[in-house]
Motif scaffolding. Structure first.
Motif, PDB file in Angstrom:
ATOM      1  N   ASN A   1       0.870  -1.180   0.000  1.00  0.00           N
ATOM      2  CA  ASN A   1       0.000   0.000   0.000  1.00  0.00           C
ATOM      3  C   ASN A   1       0.905   1.228   0.000  1.00  0.00           C
ATOM      4  N   VAL A   2       0.869   1.961  -1.110  1.00  0.00           N
ATOM      5  CA  VAL A   2       1.825   3.049  -1.313  1.00  0.00           C
ATOM      6  C   VAL A   2       1.075   4.359  -1.548  1.00  0.00           C
TER       7      VAL A   2
ATOM      8  N   CYS B   1      -8.321  -3.778  -4.903  1.00  0.00           N
ATOM      9  CA  CYS B   1      -7.384  -3.142  -3.971  1.00  0.00           C
ATOM     10  C   CYS B   1      -7.005  -4.068  -2.811  1.00  0.00           C
ATOM     11  N   ALA B   2      -7.558  -5.281  -2.824  1.00  0.00           N
ATOM     12  CA  ALA B   2      -7.293  -6.195  -1.703  1.00  0.00           C
ATOM     13  C   ALA B   2      -5.817  -6.556  -1.614  1.00  0.00           C
ATOM     14  N   ASP B   3      -5.127  -6.566  -2.770  1.00  0.00           N
ATOM     15  CA  ASP B   3      -3.701  -6.925  -2.770  1.00  0.00           C
ATOM     16  C   ASP B   3      -2.803  -5.708  -2.914  1.00  0.00           C
ATOM     17  N   GLY B   4      -3.263  -4.575  -2.428  1.00  0.00           N
ATOM     18  CA  GLY B   4      -2.430  -3.373  -2.441  1.00  0.00           C
ATOM     19  C   GLY B   4      -2.993  -2.294  -3.359  1.00  0.00           C
ATOM     20  N   TRP B   5      -2.505  -1.066  -3.146  1.00  0.00           N
ATOM     21  CA  TRP B   5      -2.948   0.069  -3.954  1.00  0.00           C
ATOM     22  C   TRP B   5      -1.875   1.142  -3.973  1.00  0.00           C
ATOM     23  N   LEU B   6      -2.022   1.999  -4.972  1.00  0.00           N
ATOM     24  CA  LEU B   6      -1.095   3.118  -5.135  1.00  0.00           C
ATOM     25  C   LEU B   6      -1.933   4.388  -5.185  1.00  0.00           C
ATOM     26  N   LEU B   7      -1.854   5.191  -4.130  1.00  0.00           N
ATOM     27  CA  LEU B   7      -2.604   6.446  -4.090  1.00  0.00           C
ATOM     28  C   LEU B   7      -1.703   7.575  -4.595  1.00  0.00           C
TER      29      LEU B   7
ATOM     30  N   GLN C   1      -7.726  14.822   5.267  1.00  0.00           N
ATOM     31  CA  GLN C   1      -7.764  13.682   4.329  1.00  0.00           C
ATOM     32  C   GLN C   1      -6.926  12.518   4.874  1.00  0.00           C
ATOM     33  N   ALA C   2      -5.767  12.835   5.460  1.00  0.00           N
ATOM     34  CA  ALA C   2      -4.913  11.777   6.022  1.00  0.00           C
ATOM     35  C   ALA C   2      -5.635  11.095   7.188  1.00  0.00           C
ATOM     36  N   GLU C   3      -6.320  11.897   8.002  1.00  0.00           N
ATOM     37  CA  GLU C   3      -7.071  11.313   9.130  1.00  0.00           C
ATOM     38  C   GLU C   3      -8.202  10.429   8.614  1.00  0.00           C
ATOM     39  N   ALA C   4      -8.862  10.894   7.552  1.00  0.00           N
ATOM     40  CA  ALA C   4      -9.968  10.105   6.981  1.00  0.00           C
ATOM     41  C   ALA C   4      -9.444   8.794   6.401  1.00  0.00           C
ATOM     42  N   LEU C   5      -8.263   8.845   5.787  1.00  0.00           N
ATOM     43  CA  LEU C   5      -7.688   7.601   5.239  1.00  0.00           C
ATOM     44  C   LEU C   5      -7.393   6.614   6.377  1.00  0.00           C
ATOM     45  N   ASP C   6      -6.825   7.119   7.456  1.00  0.00           N
ATOM     46  CA  ASP C   6      -6.560   6.242   8.612  1.00  0.00           C
ATOM     47  C   ASP C   6      -7.860   5.613   9.112  1.00  0.00           C
ATOM     48  N   ARG C   7      -8.927   6.433   9.155  1.00  0.00           N
ATOM     49  CA  ARG C   7     -10.220   5.907   9.643  1.00  0.00           C
ATOM     50  C   ARG C   7     -10.755   4.831   8.696  1.00  0.00           C
ATOM     51  N   THR C   8     -10.658   5.085   7.387  1.00  0.00           N
ATOM     52  CA  THR C   8     -11.150   4.106   6.408  1.00  0.00           C
ATOM     53  C   THR C   8     -10.395   2.795   6.566  1.00  0.00           C
ATOM     54  N   ILE C   9      -9.082   2.893   6.711  1.00  0.00           N
ATOM     55  CA  ILE C   9      -8.253   1.685   6.854  1.00  0.00           C
ATOM     56  C   ILE C   9      -8.680   0.906   8.106  1.00  0.00           C
TER      57      ILE C   9
ATOM     58  N   GLU D   1     -11.660   1.178   9.822  1.00  0.00           N
ATOM     59  CA  GLU D   1     -13.063   0.718   9.766  1.00  0.00           C
ATOM     60  C   GLU D   1     -13.243  -0.482   8.849  1.00  0.00           C
ATOM     61  N   LYS D   2     -12.504  -0.492   7.730  1.00  0.00           N
ATOM     62  CA  LYS D   2     -12.679  -1.579   6.768  1.00  0.00           C
ATOM     63  C   LYS D   2     -11.639  -2.682   6.991  1.00  0.00           C
ATOM     64  N   SER D   3     -10.892  -2.586   8.087  1.00  0.00           N
ATOM     65  CA  SER D   3      -9.849  -3.570   8.432  1.00  0.00           C
ATOM     66  C   SER D   3      -8.892  -3.808   7.268  1.00  0.00           C
ATOM     67  N   LEU D   4      -8.453  -2.727   6.636  1.00  0.00           N
ATOM     68  CA  LEU D   4      -7.503  -2.833   5.527  1.00  0.00           C
ATOM     69  C   LEU D   4      -6.085  -2.796   6.082  1.00  0.00           C
ATOM     70  N   LYS D   5      -5.135  -3.222   5.244  1.00  0.00           N
ATOM     71  CA  LYS D   5      -3.731  -3.191   5.652  1.00  0.00           C
ATOM     72  C   LYS D   5      -3.261  -1.728   5.689  1.00  0.00           C
ATOM     73  N   PRO D   6      -2.464  -1.349   6.689  1.00  0.00           N
ATOM     74  CA  PRO D   6      -2.012   0.048   6.758  1.00  0.00           C
ATOM     75  C   PRO D   6      -1.052   0.425   5.622  1.00  0.00           C
ATOM     76  N   ILE D   7      -0.769   1.722   5.538  1.00  0.00           N
ATOM     77  CA  ILE D   7       0.162   2.225   4.527  1.00  0.00           C
ATOM     78  C   ILE D   7       1.548   1.615   4.776  1.00  0.00           C
TER      79      ILE D   7
END
Ligand code: AP5
Length: 230
Positions: free
Chosen positions: A13-14, A88-94, A103-111, A113-119
């Motif tokens: 996740n980049v 995006c389950a196997d990674g993403w490039l933002l 926006q950074a705080e919202a990204l942390d919340r999304t990660i 809430e959706k139990s995604l892998k961190p940056i």
């Protein structure tokens, strides 16, 4: 470099961070191919919405034309939906997101809430304002939203003058690459985005890359850094 990744939870996740014209889009092409990641560029998504005349596009256009940021809630909603998609389950490039502290705080919340892998890594392309102005005045882009290739009349011209190498469409100058708008975009970056460098450095995920030099030289630095995170 410290990594936020958990083993066995998919690919990289980049985040690509940097001033307008730092080379985010150029390096994104290489990273997404090398690591097989979906490329999520908020600028491209917003330009496609403008071209399609959607409600989001109509709202975004006024800000983009002035070199200002589109309101956080618009962009946050776009990215939250996009990174929850299956590809995006196997990674993403933002690319171009996050661009403000909210926006950074919202990204942390999304990660969370959706139990995604961190940056795993924030690639910060560091460049001077002078180099940005020089690059953006020479930039030309393919207006075909399926393609979106970027060129530079000085440093990366297409093979046939004025024609996209990939899809044959006539290339154009972006409206926001006119000098006054570039100056405004740089000011907006300093005021609203540059604080993210310290935020991600403190989080231990920042890789600062010197973004001057040829695109190939910059790519080598980026790949060396991401290779050590992978
Ligand atoms: P966006 O499209 O994201 O624009 P940007 O961040 O201003 O970045 P650019 O696309 O201009 O530059 P880049 O860093 O990708 O550089 P590139 O590789 O093209 O956003 C546009 C607008 O959308 C914003 O102003 C805002 O209004 C809105 N927006 C987007 N995201 C948002 C968000 N999260 N929140 C709110 N609003 C948002 O390279 C530039 C040029 O240099 C090219 O010509 C290239 O060929 C050349 N070049 C690249 N690398 C090199 C090199 N090493 N040497 C020489 N030339 C090079």
């Amino acid at each position: 470099m410290a990594s936020g990744s958990d083993e066995g939870m998919g690919g990289l996740n980049v985040v690509l961070l940097g001033a307008p014209g730092a080379g985010k889009g150029t390096q994104a092409q290489l990273i997404k191919d090398r690591f097989d990641l979906p490329h999520i560029a908020t600028g491209d998504i917003l330009r496609a919405a403008v071209a399609a005349g959607t409600e989001v596009g109509l709202r975004a256009k006024a800000y983009m034309d002035k070199g200002e940021l589109v309101p956080d809630e618009v962009v946050v909603a776009i990215v939250a939906d996009r990174i929850a998609e299956d590809d995006c389950a196997d990674g993403w490039l933002l690319d171009g997101f996050p661009r403000t502290v909210p926006q950074a705080e919202a990204l942390d919340r999304t990660i969370a809430e959706k139990s995604l892998k961190p940056i795993d890594c924030v690639v910060y392309l560091s460049i001077t304002a002078e180099a940005v102005v020089e690059r953006l005045s020479g930039r030309r882009v393919c207006p075909n939203t399926e393609c979106g290739a970027a060129y530079n009349v000085e440093t990366m011209p297409p093979k046939a003058e004025g024609i996209c190498d990939r899809c044959g469409t006539g290339i154009i100058q972006r409206d926001d690459d006119k000098p006054d708008t570039v100056r405004q975009r740089l000011e907006t970056y300093e005021k609203r985005t540059s604080a993210l460098v310290a935020r991600y450095r403190d989080a231990g995920v920042l890789a600062e890359i010197q973004a001057e030099g040829t695109p190939e030289e910059v790519s080598e630095r980026v790949l060396a850094e991401l290779g050590s995170v992978e």
